[in-house]
Design a protein around this motif. Structure first.
Motif, mmCIF file in Angstrom:
data_model
loop_
_atom_site.group_PDB
_atom_site.id
_atom_site.type_symbol
_atom_site.label_atom_id
_atom_site.label_comp_id
_atom_site.label_asym_id
_atom_site.label_seq_id
_atom_site.Cartn_x
_atom_site.Cartn_y
_atom_site.Cartn_z
ATOM 1 N N MET A 101 0.833 -1.208 0.000
ATOM 2 C CA MET A 101 0.000 0.000 0.000
ATOM 3 C C MET A 101 0.868 1.259 0.000
ATOM 4 O O MET A 101 0.492 2.293 -0.567
ATOM 5 C CB MET A 101 -0.914 -0.018 1.236
ATOM 6 C CG MET A 101 -1.873 1.166 1.349
ATOM 7 S SD MET A 101 -1.189 2.558 2.290
ATOM 8 C CE MET A 101 -1.204 1.894 3.953
ATOM 9 N N LEU A 102 2.054 1.175 0.586
ATOM 10 C CA LEU A 102 2.960 2.320 0.666
ATOM 11 C C LEU A 102 3.901 2.419 -0.535
ATOM 12 O O LEU A 102 4.750 3.308 -0.576
ATOM 13 C CB LEU A 102 3.776 2.239 1.956
ATOM 14 C CG LEU A 102 2.981 2.390 3.256
ATOM 15 C CD1 LEU A 102 3.859 2.102 4.468
ATOM 16 C CD2 LEU A 102 2.373 3.781 3.366
ATOM 17 N N GLY A 103 3.749 1.514 -1.488
ATOM 18 C CA GLY A 103 4.562 1.589 -2.697
ATOM 19 C C GLY A 103 5.792 0.714 -2.702
ATOM 20 O O GLY A 103 6.582 0.756 -3.659
ATOM 21 N N PHE A 104 5.996 -0.098 -1.671
ATOM 22 C CA PHE A 104 7.136 -1.015 -1.630
ATOM 23 C C PHE A 104 6.886 -2.181 -2.594
ATOM 24 O O PHE A 104 5.750 -2.650 -2.738
ATOM 25 C CB PHE A 104 7.337 -1.575 -0.225
ATOM 26 C CG PHE A 104 7.944 -0.615 0.761
ATOM 27 C CD1 PHE A 104 9.229 -0.821 1.264
ATOM 28 C CD2 PHE A 104 7.231 0.487 1.209
ATOM 29 C CE1 PHE A 104 9.784 0.049 2.188
ATOM 30 C CE2 PHE A 104 7.775 1.365 2.130
ATOM 31 C CZ PHE A 104 9.052 1.148 2.626
ATOM 32 N N ALA A 105 7.959 -2.652 -3.212
ATOM 33 C CA ALA A 105 7.876 -3.807 -4.103
ATOM 34 C C ALA A 105 8.415 -5.041 -3.380
ATOM 35 O O ALA A 105 9.377 -4.947 -2.602
ATOM 36 C CB ALA A 105 8.698 -3.559 -5.362
ATOM 37 N N PRO A 106 7.808 -6.197 -3.616
ATOM 38 C CA PRO A 106 8.276 -7.414 -2.923
ATOM 39 C C PRO A 106 9.613 -7.893 -3.468
ATOM 40 O O PRO A 106 9.828 -7.926 -4.687
ATOM 41 C CB PRO A 106 7.161 -8.419 -3.206
ATOM 42 C CG PRO A 106 6.541 -7.960 -4.490
ATOM 43 C CD PRO A 106 6.640 -6.463 -4.486
ATOM 44 N N LEU A 107 10.517 -8.260 -2.564
ATOM 45 C CA LEU A 107 11.780 -8.877 -2.946
ATOM 46 C C LEU A 107 11.727 -10.381 -2.735
ATOM 47 O O LEU A 107 12.548 -11.120 -3.292
ATOM 48 C CB LEU A 107 12.937 -8.280 -2.135
ATOM 49 C CG LEU A 107 13.208 -6.793 -2.342
ATOM 50 C CD1 LEU A 107 14.355 -6.333 -1.454
ATOM 51 C CD2 LEU A 107 13.504 -6.481 -3.807
ATOM 52 N N THR A 108 10.771 -10.812 -1.919
ATOM 53 C CA THR A 108 10.542 -12.238 -1.700
ATOM 54 C C THR A 108 9.035 -12.482 -1.745
ATOM 55 O O THR A 108 8.245 -11.537 -1.695
ATOM 56 C CB THR A 108 11.094 -12.693 -0.327
ATOM 57 O OG1 THR A 108 10.430 -11.935 0.708
ATOM 58 C CG2 THR A 108 12.584 -12.464 -0.233
ATOM 59 N N ALA A 109 8.658 -13.732 -1.806
ATOM 60 C CA ALA A 109 7.235 -14.074 -1.842
ATOM 61 C C ALA A 109 6.555 -13.610 -0.566
ATOM 62 O O ALA A 109 7.065 -13.820 0.542
ATOM 63 C CB ALA A 109 7.059 -15.581 -2.016
ATOM 64 N N ALA A 110 5.401 -12.944 -0.719
ATOM 65 C CA ALA A 110 4.672 -12.406 0.432
ATOM 66 C C ALA A 110 3.709 -13.455 0.978
ATOM 67 O O ALA A 110 2.510 -13.243 1.070
ATOM 68 C CB ALA A 110 3.918 -11.147 0.031
ATOM 69 N N ASP A 111 4.262 -14.615 1.348
ATOM 70 C CA ASP A 111 3.415 -15.659 1.903
ATOM 71 C C ASP A 111 3.597 -15.693 3.416
ATOM 72 O O ASP A 111 4.125 -14.748 4.011
ATOM 73 C CB ASP A 111 3.744 -17.018 1.264
ATOM 74 C CG ASP A 111 5.237 -17.333 1.346
ATOM 75 O OD1 ASP A 111 5.947 -16.615 2.087
ATOM 76 O OD2 ASP A 111 5.687 -18.273 0.677
ATOM 77 N N ALA A 112 3.134 -16.758 4.060
ATOM 78 C CA ALA A 112 3.250 -16.858 5.519
ATOM 79 C C ALA A 112 4.720 -16.787 5.921
ATOM 80 O O ALA A 112 5.618 -17.289 5.238
ATOM 81 C CB ALA A 112 2.628 -18.170 5.986
ATOM 82 N N GLY A 113 4.975 -16.160 7.058
ATOM 83 C CA GLY A 113 6.341 -15.997 7.536
ATOM 84 C C GLY A 113 6.895 -14.635 7.179
ATOM 85 O O GLY A 113 6.162 -13.652 7.077
ATOM 86 N N ASP A 114 8.210 -14.551 6.956
ATOM 87 C CA ASP A 114 8.860 -13.285 6.656
ATOM 88 C C ASP A 114 8.776 -12.958 5.169
ATOM 89 O O ASP A 114 8.879 -13.842 4.316
ATOM 90 C CB ASP A 114 10.332 -13.330 7.060
ATOM 91 C CG ASP A 114 10.515 -13.425 8.565
ATOM 92 O OD1 ASP A 114 9.505 -13.476 9.290
ATOM 93 O OD2 ASP A 114 11.670 -13.455 9.016
ATOM 94 N N SER A 115 8.601 -11.680 4.864
ATOM 95 C CA SER A 115 8.700 -11.214 3.486
ATOM 96 C C SER A 115 9.539 -9.940 3.480
ATOM 97 O O SER A 115 9.533 -9.169 4.438
ATOM 98 C CB SER A 115 7.319 -10.960 2.870
ATOM 99 O OG SER A 115 6.578 -10.041 3.652
#
Length: 208
Positions: A132-146
């Motif tokens: 929502m703040l404009g950040f892009a994922p560097l890892t999969a946004a699944d359960a656990g850390d992203s």
């Protein structure tokens, strides 16, 4: 919003907020006061505090963001943890807090903000925070850390209705409030010491 670096006077409240906030808490990490003070005193880190003021008064210190240098990139700061009181949800403070963090990072020559989102049982409200703040994922946004990243070169500030206020303005405001309170106390001192005078003083304090 009144924002700026954590000062020694802020450390206890900031530590309390970091350790007791569960909903808006991006990693769930806990800190001692000494650890917070060490980050705040580190010239390579950013320890930001945010106070929200509105027509009803000062909500106090309601958000803390701790940013530290990325170990693998000199031009990157990592949001180690970010917490916010549930009392100010839905008031655009998250958007303005990122605007302020971006401005502070750019002044240091930082070109990227990174953030870790660590899922806990109670922080569901921040699951969609970074996209929502404009950040892009560097890892999969699944359960656990992203892991998320915000490049600053082309980033534009999020529009909000929040106005920024300098710390010096807060000090002047506080002095003005003290003066008003003392004025009420002077009035009461001239009145008889009955319950009516005491009630007037309490009313005066409530409206300051």
């Amino acid at each position: 919003v009144l924002a700026g670096p954590l000062l020694p006077v802020d450390i206890d409240r900031a530590t309390q907020l970091l350790n007791k906030t569960n909903q808006f808490n991006t990693t769930g990490q806990r800190y001692s006061a000494d650890e917070v003070a060490t980050i705040a005193a580190d010239p390579t880190s950013l320890a930001l505090q945010f106070r929200l003021l509105d027509r009803f008064g000062d909500n106090g210190l309601v958000s803390v963001m701790l940013l530290r240098p990325a170990p693998d990139a000199a031009d990157t700061l990592e949001i180690e943890n970010w917490v916010m009181s549930c009392r100010v949800f839905g008031r655009q403070l998250a958007l303005e807090a990122v605007n302020i963090a971006v401005d502070a990072a750019r002044r240091r020559g930082i070109r990227t903000l990174r953030a870790t989102l660590r899922t806990t049982e109670r922080n569901g409200v921040v699951r969609s925070l970074f996209p929502m703040l404009g950040f892009a994922p560097l890892t999969a946004a699944d359960a656990g850390d992203s892991l998320w990243a915000l490049p600053l070169d082309d980033h534009r500030a999020h529009p909000t209705h929040i106005r920024r206020q300098e710390r010096s303005q807060e000090r002047r405001s506080s002095r003005s409030q003290i003066g008003v309170i003392r004025g009420f106390e002077d009035i009461v001192a001239k009145l008889s010491g009955d319950s009516v005078a005491a009630d007037e003083l309490e009313i005066g304090r409530a409206h300051v």
